[in-house]
Design an enzyme around this catalytic site. Sequence first.
Site, PDB file in Angstrom:
ATOM      1  N   HIS A   1      -6.360  -5.305 -11.513  1.00 43.03           N
ATOM      2  CA  HIS A   1      -4.902  -5.505 -11.427  1.00 43.03           C
ATOM      3  C   HIS A   1      -4.226  -4.158 -11.656  1.00 43.03           C
ATOM      4  O   HIS A   1      -4.420  -3.525 -12.693  1.00 43.03           O
ATOM      5  CB  HIS A   1      -4.440  -6.520 -12.473  1.00 43.03           C
ATOM      6  CG  HIS A   1      -2.945  -6.549 -12.647  1.00 43.03           C
ATOM      7  ND1 HIS A   1      -2.077  -6.626 -11.576  1.00 43.03           N
ATOM      8  CD2 HIS A   1      -2.162  -6.513 -13.764  1.00 43.03           C
ATOM      9  CE1 HIS A   1      -0.833  -6.645 -12.025  1.00 43.03           C
ATOM     10  NE2 HIS A   1      -0.855  -6.560 -13.349  1.00 43.03           N
TER      11      HIS A   1
ATOM     12  N   GLU B   1      -3.155 -10.616 -19.886  1.00 42.92           N
ATOM     13  CA  GLU B   1      -3.250 -11.202 -18.550  1.00 42.92           C
ATOM     14  C   GLU B   1      -4.582 -11.921 -18.317  1.00 42.92           C
ATOM     15  O   GLU B   1      -4.878 -12.330 -17.195  1.00 42.92           O
ATOM     16  CB  GLU B   1      -3.086 -10.100 -17.479  1.00 42.92           C
ATOM     17  CG  GLU B   1      -1.810  -9.280 -17.595  1.00 42.92           C
ATOM     18  CD  GLU B   1      -0.585 -10.000 -17.070  1.00 42.92           C
ATOM     19  OE1 GLU B   1      -0.590 -11.254 -17.043  1.00 42.92           O
ATOM     20  OE2 GLU B   1       0.376  -9.319 -16.690  1.00 42.92           O
TER      21      GLU B   1
ATOM     22  N   TYR C   1      -9.700   0.128   8.302  1.00 42.88           N
ATOM     23  CA  TYR C   1     -10.206   0.043   6.926  1.00 42.88           C
ATOM     24  C   TYR C   1      -9.456  -1.004   6.112  1.00 42.88           C
ATOM     25  O   TYR C   1     -10.035  -1.672   5.262  1.00 42.88           O
ATOM     26  CB  TYR C   1     -10.134   1.425   6.275  1.00 42.88           C
ATOM     27  CG  TYR C   1     -10.770   2.462   7.157  1.00 42.88           C
ATOM     28  CD1 TYR C   1     -12.152   2.525   7.319  1.00 42.88           C
ATOM     29  CD2 TYR C   1      -9.974   3.326   7.913  1.00 42.88           C
ATOM     30  CE1 TYR C   1     -12.737   3.447   8.179  1.00 42.88           C
ATOM     31  CE2 TYR C   1     -10.546   4.244   8.777  1.00 42.88           C
ATOM     32  CZ  TYR C   1     -11.925   4.299   8.905  1.00 42.88           C
ATOM     33  OH  TYR C   1     -12.496   5.191   9.761  1.00 42.88           O
TER      34      TYR C   1
ATOM     35  N   HIS D   1       5.850  -7.036  -9.175  1.00 43.08           N
ATOM     36  CA  HIS D   1       4.911  -6.805 -10.282  1.00 43.08           C
ATOM     37  C   HIS D   1       3.763  -5.899  -9.872  1.00 43.08           C
ATOM     38  O   HIS D   1       3.639  -4.793 -10.396  1.00 43.08           O
ATOM     39  CB  HIS D   1       4.387  -8.166 -10.782  1.00 43.08           C
ATOM     40  CG  HIS D   1       3.546  -8.077 -12.011  1.00 43.08           C
ATOM     41  ND1 HIS D   1       3.383  -9.134 -12.886  1.00 43.08           N
ATOM     42  CD2 HIS D   1       2.786  -7.075 -12.521  1.00 43.08           C
ATOM     43  CE1 HIS D   1       2.576  -8.779 -13.873  1.00 43.08           C
ATOM     44  NE2 HIS D   1       2.198  -7.529 -13.671  1.00 43.08           N
TER      45      HIS D   1
ATOM     46  N   HIS E   1      -0.506  -1.640 -11.061  1.00 39.90           N
ATOM     47  CA  HIS E   1       0.908  -1.501 -10.739  1.00 39.90           C
ATOM     48  C   HIS E   1       1.081  -0.221  -9.919  1.00 39.90           C
ATOM     49  O   HIS E   1       2.033   0.528 -10.114  1.00 39.90           O
ATOM     50  CB  HIS E   1       1.761  -1.400 -12.006  1.00 39.90           C
ATOM     51  CG  HIS E   1       1.631  -2.560 -12.928  1.00 39.90           C
ATOM     52  ND1 HIS E   1       2.150  -2.556 -14.214  1.00 39.90           N
ATOM     53  CD2 HIS E   1       1.040  -3.763 -12.786  1.00 39.90           C
ATOM     54  CE1 HIS E   1       1.884  -3.701 -14.814  1.00 39.90           C
ATOM     55  NE2 HIS E   1       1.204  -4.450 -13.966  1.00 39.90           N
TER      56      HIS E   1
END
Length: 207
Positions: free
Chosen positions: A93, A74, A120, A159, A95
């Site tokens: 990144h 990626e 927040y 994703h 998941h």
Amino acid sequence: MGIIEMKQQLVEAARSLHQRGFVVGSAGNLSVLLDDGTFLATPTGSSFGELTELSVSHFTKEGTLLGGKAPTKEVPFHLACYESHPEARAVVHLHSTYATLLASCDHLVDGQPFVPFTPYFVMKVSKVGILPYRKPGSPLIAADILAKPHNWTYLMQNHGLIVCGSSLREAVFSAEEFEESAKLWYLGRNLPIRHLTEEQMRELRGL
């Protein structure tokens, strides 16, 4: 900060995220931009829980590997994040469960994937860009990010989550806040939640 210290920070951040259930298996990736213009990143196919300083990828913008294992596939969208945000020094990144669930919902639009109800989320998470579904590793993800330079946080449909930060610490904290906020959104979706008003959100953003 030198490369040795940044590798240590990257490994510590990865292990912490793994231990607290923000990632499973070999999912997710992290990167940081060093002062000399080169990058560190988690290696391809690696587990956050097994990352070592020796395995951390060190590479140039052009893709030349300077040390460690080959970086995550990626990398192109990580580089797009740095190109779009000159102040960024780290990209996270994940998941993570609730962020990915939210990313899989239909009819998401840029801005706020849900109406905020905690200060927040407003303070730590910038307005969210929604990216179309792409096959993991697709070079088109980078183009999608370059098309939305005003967003520092992105949801990739079906994703996961991408967060840019001015430091690794800031990017990790923002990603954690997003995941917790998405969890609260899911748990409270059938409750009479009191949402923040536009005026309250402007105050939190210092506008």
